[in-house]
Design a protein around this motif. Structure first.
Motif, short mmCIF file in Angstrom:
data_model
loop_
_atom_site.label_atom_id
_atom_site.label_comp_id
_atom_site.label_asym_id
_atom_site.label_seq_id
_atom_site.Cartn_x
_atom_site.Cartn_y
_atom_site.Cartn_z
N VAL A 244 0.94 -1.33 0.49
CA VAL A 244 -0.33 0.09 0.18
C VAL A 244 1.20 0.60 -0.20
O VAL A 244 2.13 1.41 0.94
N VAL A 245 0.77 2.48 -1.24
CA VAL A 245 1.38 3.26 -1.27
C VAL A 245 0.39 4.63 -0.60
O VAL A 245 -0.22 4.55 -1.20
N VAL A 246 0.91 5.47 0.19
CA VAL A 246 -0.38 6.50 1.22
C VAL A 246 0.88 7.35 0.73
O VAL A 246 2.29 7.66 1.10
N ASP A 247 -0.03 8.56 1.33
CA ASP A 247 0.83 9.90 2.00
C ASP A 247 0.22 9.77 2.94
O ASP A 247 -0.47 9.25 3.82
N GLU A 248 1.33 11.37 3.49
CA GLU A 248 1.31 12.04 4.75
C GLU A 248 -0.28 11.69 5.20
O GLU A 248 -0.65 11.79 6.31
N ALA A 249 -1.26 12.14 4.31
CA ALA A 249 -2.81 12.99 4.87
C ALA A 249 -2.96 11.51 3.96
O ALA A 249 -4.45 11.44 5.55
#
Lengths: 488, 488
Positions: free
Chosen positions: A326-331
């Protein structure tokens, strides 16, 4: 219960056994078969190998797949029909689901809900409205992918995962209720007792042989036997022969799902069906996945991340090269409720996608191309590839993080000593049965006196699996088997 | 052979049957079992249901997977070892190939080559050196993916597809030779005769019951029976029960692969194994695919296009959403030898990728991103995603064309009336046997007097399949079964 006490109980039980029906196994299928047989007037003895009732069912999430307009669905504002339920399950459990079993299961589902409630199972009238394996709440209703693509195109979406009021694992509550209901209707139980084979006379199953502390005894059943012994994920030899995809992975079971019922029925001529079929589960972290993207080892997306994590797990483990990230950003990460993170932290973080894909061992540009295409469409609220719902679409912005979704917690994985593949599962294939639980022989005719239900049988499932359908078909077809045998 | 004549022959044969061994089925497994049993001193009768010998084997491409340093390999300049052959097959037929069977198969492979040649099978010492299903030449040697990634990383590449000298389908030549060899060693044959069940006395198989024009007769075999009846792709009920993935697709068979041998053995207590396993084939157009890229319905690549088309077919049909497209440019298309195109023409052509992806129903930018990444790396002679060999790497330039690789010719697909799914296959699961062809019962002990080989058995295969391994294990384990039964 001490071994000595249970040993005495067995001796007592063996001295005066005089019953119509013997049920082998006290998980959900056995419980429901026993209750229904008793309510149809039969005297019933349940033989359980473990020291107490419950089986693998008691260790599960406790979801039962129910619909067609249950009071809980109605209270939460959902209309539902048996036809929509059928259309969804035929897609989600397919291709090649058992349409005959599925049809009666769906048609009778609202009635089955009432039966469960009448026998002490509680479902609270509130919805957990986000992707999850098991809600961290006591909500009685959850989605199992019905509102996600492509399922939302084949049936009107309605949540159908019904569950007793416990955070996460609710199987214990479910089984406590059904075991109490069984006791209420006068079922006798012996525990710590292994059934070794079926008694057959003139081609008819007339009881079982049991072993207890090395002693073998016969228990006769005037009408016949219901096998509710579970699947075979704990039997390495059977896995190698029939479901090798599960070899080496974790096991979702109580440790006693060794296929004994399947084998003892085969010896008396029973046929099996779909022995390769299986459930598989990855951590997935559904709340996190929905807020980011899920990619394979090549950095490619392959499914809408907001669908049921069981569906995601199957798509990943069976069809895509791992590891799966899973690739996510900080938000996105910060937006996940703490209870849905299971304590997992990102294993990789980077300011740029070039850095991240290098860290993850992906070819240059691969993850960048995926995120770039995802972001371009997400900005317009679209996911033309996999149709993730607009609610979860948001362009990913640096810094980025990646989580190995095969690491960490596994739903129901009992065996922490298992190889750390990050995958756990159980078997879905088994004895060939009619809709009334009659065990069918190699020629297609019923084996007289022999019934089965639950994971000892091939249920409604084709190639797919959705949580709640194993407890669902075990309980529903367990009831049918118990009643049919009592009426025989 | 007219029915009347064969009817008379059966009558004659039935009057004076007095044999050691009855072999059921005269495809490659039956032929090799019969020859070996006869050469070990047994009198042998082969019972074939069709009007002539050959079975599905005679309709096949005729490749046999052989290695470990055959004279043909040596003449073509390849060193090879049994260990390299084992390492390749364990990967290509896996995961979960049968390592015990694979080991003896590889260790004895050079000897098995000599045996086949000694029994009249010709393999010419020349290599067809490009990706193909079946060479349009008489070359005796072909690659089956050994020189492609990832297989080139697990074993030293050597071509091991050995084939008789016929363009495309060479199975007829192969079976003509083995049937002649069987006649040479004095085997008796009856055709047009269906075996309906096994004769069992005191737990031992002592012959078969046959049906011919409604008459039932018993044929006794002093030593026992070899089942070489083929798989079950022609039995819809068995497919639904065990290998539903093949339902609705074309069938690679002679129309008589109805699982009769598997079922008659199960009735006497035999166990089965890997009943879900199957081969699948798509057109693929390997020579074209190698020169372009192969993408799924989302425009994503998923495999190196220069590997064996059977491997590509499995990856596509089992794991990727279709339709599956080969995308090429004009230079690539023009470079394909006419004999390797099977008359197929592109179904779509466009000046830009944006146009092409729209025509193919792919989301905007999807195919463009794939081709852009492919071209960027191809310019540097690299394919970091799937490691297609540098020989086939070249950036794609407009105009572009796309070919639906599920359309058109299907290797071995007999049934042109089948639903036009563009997929055809056959079953790989079956009876559980020892390395000597003993049929094993549900308890794991041999069923006395009962042997089996070929697609009636679960062979060496795990989840994968490579051409030549079905004729390969049928012939090799057929020999072992015939010899073991004759020596028993």
């Amino acid at each position: 219960m001490s071994p000595a006490a249970s040993g005495d109980q067995v001796q007592d039980a063996l001295v005066d056994v005089d019953v119509d029906v013997v049920v082998v196994g006290f998980g959900i299928a056995g419980a429901c078969a026993a209750i229904s047989a008793a309510e149809a007037g039969a005297s019933v003895l349940v033989v359980e190998r473990a020291g107490a009732p419950g089986g693998s069912s008691a260790l599960s999430g406790g979801e039962i797949y129910l619909g067609g307009g249950t009071p809980v669905q109605q209270a939460c504002g959902f209309d539902d029909t048996a036809d929509d339920m059928f259309a969804f399950l035929n897609a989600a459990l397919g291709p090649h689901a058992d349409e005959e079993k599925l049809r009666v299961y769906c048609n009778d589902s609202a009635e089955h809900f009432r039966w469960l409630v009448d026998h002490g199972v509680e479902f609270r009238p509130s919805l957990y409205d986000a992707p999850t394996w098991m809600p961290p709440t006591t909500d009685g209703l959850m989605w199992l992918g019905e509102n996600s693509w492509p399922f939302d195109t084949v049936a009107r979406p309605a949540p159908r995962g019904h569950r007793p009021p416990a955070p996460h694992f609710a199987g214990k509550l479910l089984m406590d209720a059904l075991v109490a209901a069984a006791e209420d209707v006068g079922i006798r139980t012996i525990v710590d007792t292994r059934v070794s084979s079926l008694l057959v006379e003139s081609g008819r199953v007339v009881g079982v042989r049991v072993r207890h502390y090395g002693e073998e005894r016969e228990l006769r059943a005037r009408k016949g036997v219901v096998l509710a012994t579970g699947g075979f994920v704990d039997n390495e030899e059977m896995l190698a022969a029939h479901a090798p995809a599960l070899l080496g992975h974790g096991k979702v079971s109580d440790g006693l799902d060794d296929g004994s019922g399947i084998r003892m029925a085969q010896v008396v001529g029973a046929a099996t069906r779909r022995m390769h079929a299986h459930e598989v589960a990855l951590t997935v972290l559904p709340a996190l996945a929905a807020r980011g993207i899920l990619v394979n080892a090549h950095g490619q997306r392959f499914i809408n991340e907001d669908t049921y994590p069981g569906t995601i797990s199957h798509a990943a483990v069976v069809h895509q090269p791992g590891p799966w990230w899973v690739v996510v950003d900080e938000a996105g990460f910060d937006d996940v409720p703490a209870a849905d993170l299971w304590g997992v932290r990102p294993t990789h973080a980077a300011e740029t996608l070039a850095e991240l894909e290098a860290d993850l061992g992906m070819p240059p540009g691969s993850l960048e191309a995926t995120v770039s295409a995802y972001n371009r469409c997400a900005e317009q609220g679209e996911d033309p590839l996999f149709h993730k719902a607009a609610r979860w679409l948001r362009p990913l912005r640096p810094p980025y993080a990646a989580v190995d979704v095969a690491a960490g917690f596994h739903p129901g994985d009992r065996d922490s000593a298992a190889p750390a593949t990050g995958v756990a599962g159980f078997t879905l294939g088994g004895l060939h049965t009619s809709v009334d639980g009659e065990v069918l022989s190699l020629t297609g005719a019923p084996v007289p006196g022999l019934f089965a239900a639950g994971r000892a049988t091939a249920g409604m499932h084709g190639d797919g699996y959705i949580s709640g359908t194993s407890l669902g078909d075990g309980s529903y077809f367990g009831r049918r088997a118990g009643r049919a045998l009592a009426d025989s």
